[in-house]
Design a protein around this motif. Structure first.
Motif, PDB file in Angstrom:
ATOM      1  N   PHE A  46      58.263 -41.598  -0.302  1.00  7.71           N
ATOM      2  CA  PHE A  46      57.216 -40.606  -0.052  1.00  7.71           C
ATOM      3  C   PHE A  46      55.831 -41.224   0.049  1.00  7.71           C
ATOM      4  CE2 PHE A  46      57.863 -40.989  -4.618  1.00  7.71           C
ATOM      5  CZ  PHE A  46      56.563 -41.228  -5.065  1.00  7.71           C
ATOM      6  N   CYS A  47      55.731 -42.542   0.072  1.00  6.45           N
ATOM      7  CA  CYS A  47      54.434 -43.218   0.033  1.00  6.45           C
ATOM      8  C   CYS A  47      53.481 -42.662   1.091  1.00  6.45           C
ATOM      9  CB  CYS A  47      54.604 -44.720   0.231  1.00  6.45           C
ATOM     10  SG  CYS A  47      53.032 -45.626   0.206  1.00  6.45           S
ATOM     11  N   ALA A  48      52.266 -42.334   0.652  1.00  2.00           N
ATOM     12  CA  ALA A  48      51.279 -41.754   1.561  1.00  2.00           C
ATOM     13  C   ALA A  48      50.659 -42.786   2.483  1.00  2.00           C
ATOM     14  CB  ALA A  48      50.180 -41.064   0.751  1.00  2.00           C
ATOM     15  N   TYR A  49      50.853 -44.079   2.169  1.00  2.00           N
ATOM     16  CA  TYR A  49      50.140 -45.114   2.915  1.00  2.00           C
ATOM     17  C   TYR A  49      51.066 -46.101   3.613  1.00  2.00           C
ATOM     18  CZ  TYR A  49      46.687 -43.099  -0.149  1.00  2.00           C
ATOM     19  OH  TYR A  49      45.904 -42.197  -0.811  1.00  2.00           O
ATOM     20  N   ASP A  50      52.323 -45.757   3.776  1.00  2.00           N
ATOM     21  CA  ASP A  50      53.237 -46.696   4.419  1.00  2.00           C
ATOM     22  C   ASP A  50      52.864 -46.962   5.868  1.00  2.00           C
ATOM     23  OD1 ASP A  50      53.992 -44.221   5.422  1.00  2.00           O
ATOM     24  OD2 ASP A  50      56.129 -44.455   4.970  1.00  2.00           O
ATOM     25  N   TYR A  51      52.221 -45.990   6.512  1.00  2.00           N
ATOM     26  CA  TYR A  51      51.843 -46.176   7.921  1.00  2.00           C
ATOM     27  C   TYR A  51      50.737 -47.215   8.092  1.00  2.00           C
ATOM     28  CZ  TYR A  51      47.783 -43.186   7.004  1.00  2.00           C
ATOM     29  OH  TYR A  51      46.614 -42.661   6.498  1.00  2.00           O
ATOM     30  N   ILE A  52      50.018 -47.532   7.019  1.00  2.00           N
ATOM     31  CA  ILE A  52      48.987 -48.573   7.072  1.00  2.00           C
ATOM     32  C   ILE A  52      49.631 -49.958   7.101  1.00  2.00           C
ATOM     33  CG2 ILE A  52      46.985 -49.556   5.856  1.00  2.00           C
ATOM     34  CD1 ILE A  52      46.461 -46.795   4.701  1.00  2.00           C
ATOM     35  N   GLY A  53      50.863 -50.038   6.575  1.00  2.00           N
ATOM     36  CA  GLY A  53      51.599 -51.295   6.644  1.00  2.00           C
ATOM     37  C   GLY A  53      51.463 -52.186   5.436  1.00  2.00           C
ATOM     38  N   HIS A  54      51.041 -51.634   4.284  1.00  2.00           N
ATOM     39  CA  HIS A  54      50.918 -52.413   3.050  1.00  2.00           C
ATOM     40  C   HIS A  54      50.186 -53.726   3.302  1.00  2.00           C
ATOM     41  CE1 HIS A  54      53.704 -49.527   1.273  1.00  2.00           C
ATOM     42  NE2 HIS A  54      54.492 -49.721   2.306  1.00  2.00           N
ATOM     43  N   PRO A  55      48.918 -53.670   3.689  1.00  2.00           N
ATOM     44  CA  PRO A  55      48.179 -54.893   4.039  1.00  2.00           C
ATOM     45  C   PRO A  55      48.058 -55.857   2.870  1.00  2.00           C
ATOM     46  CG  PRO A  55      46.682 -53.041   3.745  1.00  2.00           C
ATOM     47  CD  PRO A  55      48.072 -52.469   3.729  1.00  2.00           C
ATOM     48  N   ASN A  56      48.201 -57.131   3.154  1.00  2.00           N
ATOM     49  CA  ASN A  56      48.123 -58.158   2.115  1.00  2.00           C
ATOM     50  C   ASN A  56      46.654 -58.514   1.871  1.00  2.00           C
ATOM     51  OD1 ASN A  56      48.931 -60.043   0.224  1.00  2.00           O
ATOM     52  ND2 ASN A  56      49.258 -61.652   1.748  1.00  2.00           N
ATOM     53  N   LYS A  57      45.912 -57.543   1.322  1.00  2.00           N
ATOM     54  CA  LYS A  57      44.494 -57.720   1.033  1.00  2.00           C
ATOM     55  C   LYS A  57      44.265 -57.571  -0.465  1.00  2.00           C
ATOM     56  CE  LYS A  57      42.971 -55.691   5.439  1.00  2.00           C
ATOM     57  NZ  LYS A  57      42.239 -54.560   6.061  1.00  2.00           N
ATOM     58  N   LYS A  58      43.223 -58.199  -0.957  1.00  2.00           N
ATOM     59  CA  LYS A  58      42.833 -57.987  -2.344  1.00  2.00           C
ATOM     60  C   LYS A  58      41.329 -58.164  -2.471  1.00  2.00           C
ATOM     61  CE  LYS A  58      43.671 -62.760  -3.912  1.00  2.00           C
ATOM     62  NZ  LYS A  58      44.420 -63.610  -4.832  1.00  2.00           N
ATOM     63  N   LEU A  59      40.743 -57.415  -3.388  1.00  2.00           N
ATOM     64  CA  LEU A  59      39.308 -57.496  -3.617  1.00  2.00           C
ATOM     65  C   LEU A  59      38.961 -58.823  -4.276  1.00  2.00           C
ATOM     66  CD1 LEU A  59      38.664 -53.849  -4.856  1.00  2.00           C
ATOM     67  CD2 LEU A  59      37.838 -54.869  -2.720  1.00  2.00           C
ATOM     68  N   GLU A  60      37.865 -59.428  -3.822  1.00  2.00           N
ATOM     69  CA  GLU A  60      37.418 -60.715  -4.361  1.00  2.00           C
ATOM     70  C   GLU A  60      36.879 -60.500  -5.767  1.00  2.00           C
ATOM     71  OE1 GLU A  60      35.107 -63.817  -5.596  1.00  2.00           O
ATOM     72  OE2 GLU A  60      33.989 -62.121  -4.769  1.00  2.00           O
ATOM     73  N   THR A  61      37.337 -61.325  -6.695  1.00  2.00           N
ATOM     74  CA  THR A  61      37.085 -61.101  -8.115  1.00  2.00           C
ATOM     75  C   THR A  61      35.597 -61.052  -8.449  1.00  2.00           C
ATOM     76  OG1 THR A  61      39.198 -62.103  -8.728  1.00  2.00           O
ATOM     77  CG2 THR A  61      37.495 -61.990 -10.441  1.00  2.00           C
ATOM     78  N   GLY A  62      34.858 -62.057  -8.045  1.00  2.00           N
ATOM     79  CA  GLY A  62      33.443 -62.105  -8.381  1.00  2.00           C
ATOM     80  C   GLY A  62      32.674 -60.916  -7.847  1.00  2.00           C
TER      81      GLY A  62
END
Length: 356
Positions: A46-62
């Motif tokens: 039921f994932c609401a965001y599967d159409y985005i494609g689970h992007p391999n992104k992450k927020l930069e820590t600093g």
């Protein structure tokens, strides 16, 4: 027994901020949902965001740590680490949670619980107001089918929940450890089994909520939402399993009022906002992947610069004056109760309002 108000708003506890919005037309938000990563280790049907494609992104820590300082200085009251992916996939999630709490912000987290390991829990539990685990099956096989994982993940998550509860009790923490169950045709017959199993773990609450169709692009399409009258007996049976330290919360109002709105436009984005894994600050969850609803990016500007920027001003004017919330917005959105409250204040539905 604790009261959680899942189907209500809490603006009545923030009258100063509400008054600022009503008198000046704007205010800093009280709440923000942050998505530390775009990816997820589960593939829930039921994932609401599967159409985005689970992007391999992450927020930069600093940058995120500095951003937390910025929003704390502006009076942010709460942060939820959740979003389009699994927050525990970010290697520095503990830093974010601890720094948020030290900055005077209440912190919550949604997780599927698979990576909720003991060492990590020791770091983050004392800083969390609540942890809510997404758990949507009542047996190993049913859970595996819904989450698209191996059946043994069911056992891993249950064990992790039990560890978290023991740790909370041993350290006498106030952290609420709860669970959320999205009710689907595929798992309704397993609901009671799930409640019984989770009651044994010692969690604080078990929430049952309807599936929300965020976008016509998402893979899962529920042809017809549950009619409350057809499932009320099942929900009541689940609620009857509550006891003094364990509350089953069937969000009956969400089922009954699914898709219904008492307002025409959206005022809620003055009080809540979202930050996605690409660094975009947007109006709300359903629109954070749409550039026309993105206020700005934290790698390009400060929070204040974005919040008082021209783009947000134009988007806010559109949301509050032109947007057809009934036609354009997905049902049961997060700002729904806030919008109903603010709409009634600005557009009273009763006569003789001065006779208090």
């Amino acid at each position: 027994m604790k009261n959680y108000h899942f189907d209500d708003h809490k603006l009545i506890y923030h009258t100063e901020r509400v008054n600022k919005f009503l008198c000046e037309g704007d205010c800093f938000p009280l709440y923000m949902e942050i998505s530390p990563v775009g990816n997820c280790n589960h593939r829930c049907v039921f994932c609401a965001y599967d159409y985005i494609g689970h992007p391999n992104k992450k927020l930069e820590t600093g940058r995120l740590l500095r951003f937390i300082d910025e929003i704390a200085a502006c009076g942010m009251k709460s942060l939820l680490y959740a979003g389009e992916g699994e927050p525990l996939l970010h290697p520095d999630i503990a830093q974010f949670i601890i720094h948020s709490k030290k900055s005077g912000i209440d912190v919550g987290m949604f997780t599927n619980g698979q990576f909720m390991k003991e060492e990590l829990l020791e770091e983050i539990l004392p800083s969390l107001t609540f942890v809510r685990i997404s758990f949507n099956g009542g047996s190993r096989e049913n859970y595996a089918a819904i989450h698209n994982v191996k059946p043994e993940v069911f056992d891993t998550v249950v064990k992790n929940i039990e560890i978290a509860v023991r740790m909370k009790n041993k350290s006498r923490l106030e952290t609420d450890i709860g669970l959320q169950y999205v009710l689907l045709p595929e798992n309704i017959d397993y609901l009671i089994d799930a409640v019984k199993r989770m009651r044994e773990t010692g969690i604080s609450y078990f929430v049952i909520k309807p599936f929300v169709q965020q976008s016509h692009l998402q893979s899962y399409q529920m042809k017809e939402q549950f009619n409350l009258s057809n499932i009320e007996d099942t929900l009541s049976k689940a609620e009857s399993l509550s006891h003094e330290n364990f509350k089953v919360i069937a969000r009956k109002a969400s089922f009954e009022n699914y898709g219904k709105r008492k307002y025409k436009h959206c005022y809620g984005t003055a009080f809540i906002s979202v930050l996605n894994s690409a660094g975009d600050i947007a109006t709300c969850l359903p629109y954070w992947d749409k550039k026309e609803f993105v206020f700005g990016n934290i790698y390009e500007n400060t929070f204040k610069g974005i919040w008082f920027g021209e783009k947000r001003k134009k988007i806010k004017e559109y949301l509050e004056n032109e947007l057809d919330a009934v036609a354009a917005c997905p049902p049961n959105c997060r700002p729904n109760a806030i919008n109903e409250f603010l709409w009634e204040i600005k557009n009273p539905s009763v006569r003789h309002i001065n006779f208090v």
